[in-house]
Scaffold this active site. Structure first.
Site, PDB file in Angstrom:
ATOM      1  N   ASN A 156      -7.689   4.132  53.338  1.00 58.31           N
ATOM      2  CA  ASN A 156      -8.011   2.623  53.067  1.00 58.31           C
ATOM      3  C   ASN A 156      -8.859   1.884  54.170  1.00 58.31           C
ATOM      4  OD1 ASN A 156      -4.691   3.139  52.258  1.00 58.31           O
ATOM      5  ND2 ASN A 156      -6.035   2.578  50.803  1.00 58.31           N
TER       6      ASN A 156
ATOM      7  N   VAL B  15     -10.905  -2.862  57.222  1.00 57.73           N
ATOM      8  CA  VAL B  15      -9.728  -2.697  56.440  1.00 57.73           C
ATOM      9  C   VAL B  15      -9.747  -3.116  55.037  1.00 57.73           C
ATOM     10  CG1 VAL B  15      -7.167  -2.754  56.486  1.00 57.73           C
ATOM     11  CG2 VAL B  15      -8.480  -2.868  58.730  1.00 57.73           C
ATOM     12  N   CYS B  16      -9.331  -2.305  54.072  1.00 55.40           N
ATOM     13  CA  CYS B  16      -9.204  -2.471  52.493  1.00 55.40           C
ATOM     14  C   CYS B  16      -7.807  -2.470  52.413  1.00 55.40           C
ATOM     15  CB  CYS B  16     -10.055  -1.694  51.745  1.00 55.40           C
ATOM     16  SG  CYS B  16      -9.955  -1.999  50.152  1.00 55.40           S
ATOM     17  N   ILE B  17      -7.195  -3.801  52.414  1.00 54.05           N
ATOM     18  CA  ILE B  17      -5.553  -3.821  51.797  1.00 54.05           C
ATOM     19  C   ILE B  17      -5.398  -5.167  51.137  1.00 54.05           C
ATOM     20  CG2 ILE B  17      -5.068  -4.883  54.282  1.00 54.05           C
ATOM     21  CD1 ILE B  17      -2.520  -3.383  54.358  1.00 54.05           C
TER      22      ILE B  17
ATOM     23  N   HIS C  93      -6.845  -9.451  50.483  1.00 52.39           N
ATOM     24  CA  HIS C  93      -7.688  -9.862  49.404  1.00 52.39           C
ATOM     25  C   HIS C  93      -7.069 -11.074  48.660  1.00 52.39           C
ATOM     26  CE1 HIS C  93      -8.969  -5.431  49.171  1.00 52.39           C
ATOM     27  NE2 HIS C  93      -9.376  -6.007  49.911  1.00 52.39           N
TER      28      HIS C  93
END
Ligand SMILES: [Zn+2]
Ligand SMILES: [Zn+2]
Ligand SMILES: [Zn+2]
Lengths: 449, 172
Positions: free
Chosen positions: B88, B95-97, B101
């Protein structure tokens, strides 16, 4: 640090239980004490401006929702929370004095009175810990209730370290799980029942009575179908009534507490303030939107996006200002809008002179160093114990190659594009800044609430 | 500091200051964060300790947090500044969490709304979420496809790469 106060100021004082009181009088969006608190339908309270801005910032593709519980929120259904407003005012007035007492050496307070006070504190603390949620949200019920969910709550809280805000959340979650837990809610239900009961008496012969529901706005009982037809008109009426009430509240001041304390009343006679409607921007071409801004006395320069954002921000500022007990002048509001446009709307580097923070960052860098040192020690220990033998250098080089092929993720690009959209200084003409009291804006027929 | 002139409108700075103060007063275990430069409260650095019983255990991972001017209405972005091999985390460290978002801003389209950013989230909650992300990668929202594959198909290799990065962050 009087400029930034926060609930953790109470930790380590003689009155640590005030932390929860302090925390529950703060808006969860700005973390400051509530300013013109307004309540959502889901019974969460925020500053008028905070929740209005939050709603305004929701992308048009989404429905605005409560930041705490994500229930749908309609700006038109927000209601002033007067009790909270008074609580905040009196708590803020007394906070510094209470803090001084709370930080005094115990030795000074060694008399019989003091020990009684200490006793009271500690017992209320214990109770607070057991029935924390009740202490936080029900300022009314002092009698201990026989049913106690305290045990379950306590278990959940102690299962891991949580912040006090999370504690509030946990309380709220519990209420969602078991509706009857909240004494506030219970009394709401009771009063709703009472109202329904009285209608039952009137309609006793009518078998349909059981299918009747109260209108969520005015509580008048009717069939669900009738509610659907009635509710739109009812909301409009309610809004009109509220606008009137707000005005009379401003001129009369319905706050007896102040008079008791012989404080000066805000006896300002003003022209009536009217809420600004939101606009359905799709229905406005650039020219129409510009003339709309001009009507409101706002700058009309900039791109389409800027015009929309400026208008939307102005509506939030304006309407929240109407909610305030000490409304600002239009000049001050325009300055706020200008600040917003130069600080928030554009991606400017923020200049903060923060002398007091120097001490913090020293502590902070020590934390960093300590954390690294401790971790290094741990790893050395591990290495000595002969774990981690499998590390191959090939794996490392794989990672390094990957690292070089960086691709820019979408989020970063988005930030850049925000930078670009906001160029151009606002031009505030002098006549807009005339320091007059706010006059009602023109009510337009093309406005959509 | 920060007299009425500024505090009147700068909700973002005031909130960031409050969060910073709280993080210092009640430092949660395993995380540490604060502004890189007190003159700019919109750029933070933070350190996250690798969770126990994971290959990240023992590591301390530095990252930066970049806050938007309308914080907390919009979430910050977080980027590891060390080697981070994780399903992730993009290869550049971003960081893609879901907590990072905003609603309506979901690159993966299946994140549950309840996990996404809301103005009541905080730096502390982000860092705690990232910590648990390290422990339990989300297989569905892959940001680093290679890491996803290795994590799924060759756990021993995944653990080995991660442990190598742990040693690197500590300068070993
Ligand atoms: Zn607020
Ligand atoms: Zn809510
Ligand atoms: Zn009604």
């Amino acid at each position: 640090m009087d400029e930034i106060s926060d609930p953790s100021d109470w930790t380590g004082t003689r009155l640590p239980s005030l932390l929860m009181l302090d925390s529950s009088l703060r808006c969860r969006i700005c973390k400051d004490f509530f300013k013109s608190p307004f309540m959502t339908e889901c019974t969460h309270t925020f500053c008028s401006l905070c929740i209005r801005k939050c709603i305004a910032s929701t992308p048009t593709s989404e429905a605005a929702c409560c930041p705490i519980c994500r229930a749908p929120v309609l700006e038109i259904r927000l209601r002033r929370n007067q009790v909270v407003e008074d609580l905040v005012e009196w708590f803020e007035n007394g906070r510094a004095a209470i803090m001084t007492v709370a930080k005094e050496e115990p030795l000074i307070m060694n008399g019989p009175v003091a020990s009684a006070a200490t006793e009271r504190t500690s017992s209320s603390e214990t109770r607070g810990r057991k029935r924390r949620r009740d202490t936080v949200d029900s300022s009314t019920s002092l009698t201990p209730e026989p049913r106690d969910n305290g045990l379950r709550r306590t278990t959940r809280i102690s299962s891991r370290k949580v912040s006090y805000e999370e504690k509030l959340d946990i309380g709220i979650e519990n209420d969602d799980e078991a509706d009857t837990c909240d004494p506030d809610e219970k009394s709401d239900v009771n009063s709703a029942n009472a109202q329904r009961d009285s209608s039952f008496i009137l309609l006793d012969d009518d078998d349909k009575a059981e299918n009747l529901v109260p209108c969520p706005v005015c509580n008048v009982v009717m069939t669900p179908q009738e509610v659907q037809v009635h509710i739109d008109d009812c909301i409009k009426q309610q809004e009109a009534k509220e606008a009137q009430a707000n005005q009379s509240a401003l001129s009369k001041s319905n706050r007896p507490l102040r008079t008791l304390q012989s404080q000066p009343l805000h006896q300002v006679t003003r022209k009536p303030l009217q809420r600004l409607p939101k606009l359905q921007y799709d229905l406005f071409n650039d020219t129409k939107l510009r003339s709309k801004l001009a009507e409101l006395g706002l700058p009309t320069n900039g791109s389409r996006t800027q015009l929309q954002q400026r208008h939307s921000e102005w509506v939030s500022l304006w309407n929240a200002n109407i909610d305030s007990n000490n409304p600002k002048t239009k000049r001050e509001l325009l300055r706020d809008l200008n600040d917003w446009e130069s600080n928030v709307a554009r991606y400017a580097v923020q200049k903060v002179s923060a002398d007091d923070l120097a001490a913090w960052s020293k502590t902070h860098s020590n934390d960093f160093d300590a954390l690294i040192a401790r971790a290094k020690k741990d790893v050395h220990k591990k290495l000595d114990n002969g774990q981690n033998q499998g590390t191959s250098s090939s794996a490392e080089s794989v990672v390094q190659t990957q690292q070089r092929q960086d691709s820019v993720p979408a989020e970063i690009k988005k930030i850049d594009s925000i930078d670009e959209t906001s160029e151009g200084q606002m031009d505030y003409k002098r006549d807009f800044l005339a320091d007059t009291l706010i006059t009602p804006p023109p009510v337009s027929s093309d406005a959509i609430m | 500091m920060y007299k009425s002139q500024n505090s009147r409108t700068n909700t973002a700075v005031r909130r960031l200051m409050t969060e910073y103060k709280q993080l210092i007063n009640e430092a949660p275990d395993g995380i540490s964060a604060g502004p890189i430069d007190e003159d700019n409260f919109f750029e933070w650095e933070c350190l996250i300790q690798g969770p126990e019983d994971t290959p990240f255990e023992g590591g301390v991972f530095p990252a930066t947090l970049t806050f938007p001017k309308d914080y907390p209405l919009s979430p910050p972005t977080m980027k590891f500044t060390c080697d981070m091999f994780h399903p992730n985390v993009y290869k550049d460290g971003t960081v893609c969490i879901s907590i990072l978002h905003a609603p309506g801003d979901d690159p993966n389209m299946y994140e549950s709304a309840s996990e996404r950013w809301s103005p009541i989230q905080s730096v502390e909650k982000i860092l705690i979420s990232v910590m648990s992300m390290l422990a339990e990668p989300n297989d569905e929202s892959g940001a680093n496809i290679d890491a996803c594959k290795v994590w799924r198909n060759d756990r021993a290799e995944y653990n080995r790469i991660v442990k190598a990065n742990v040693r690197k962050t500590l300068g070993l």
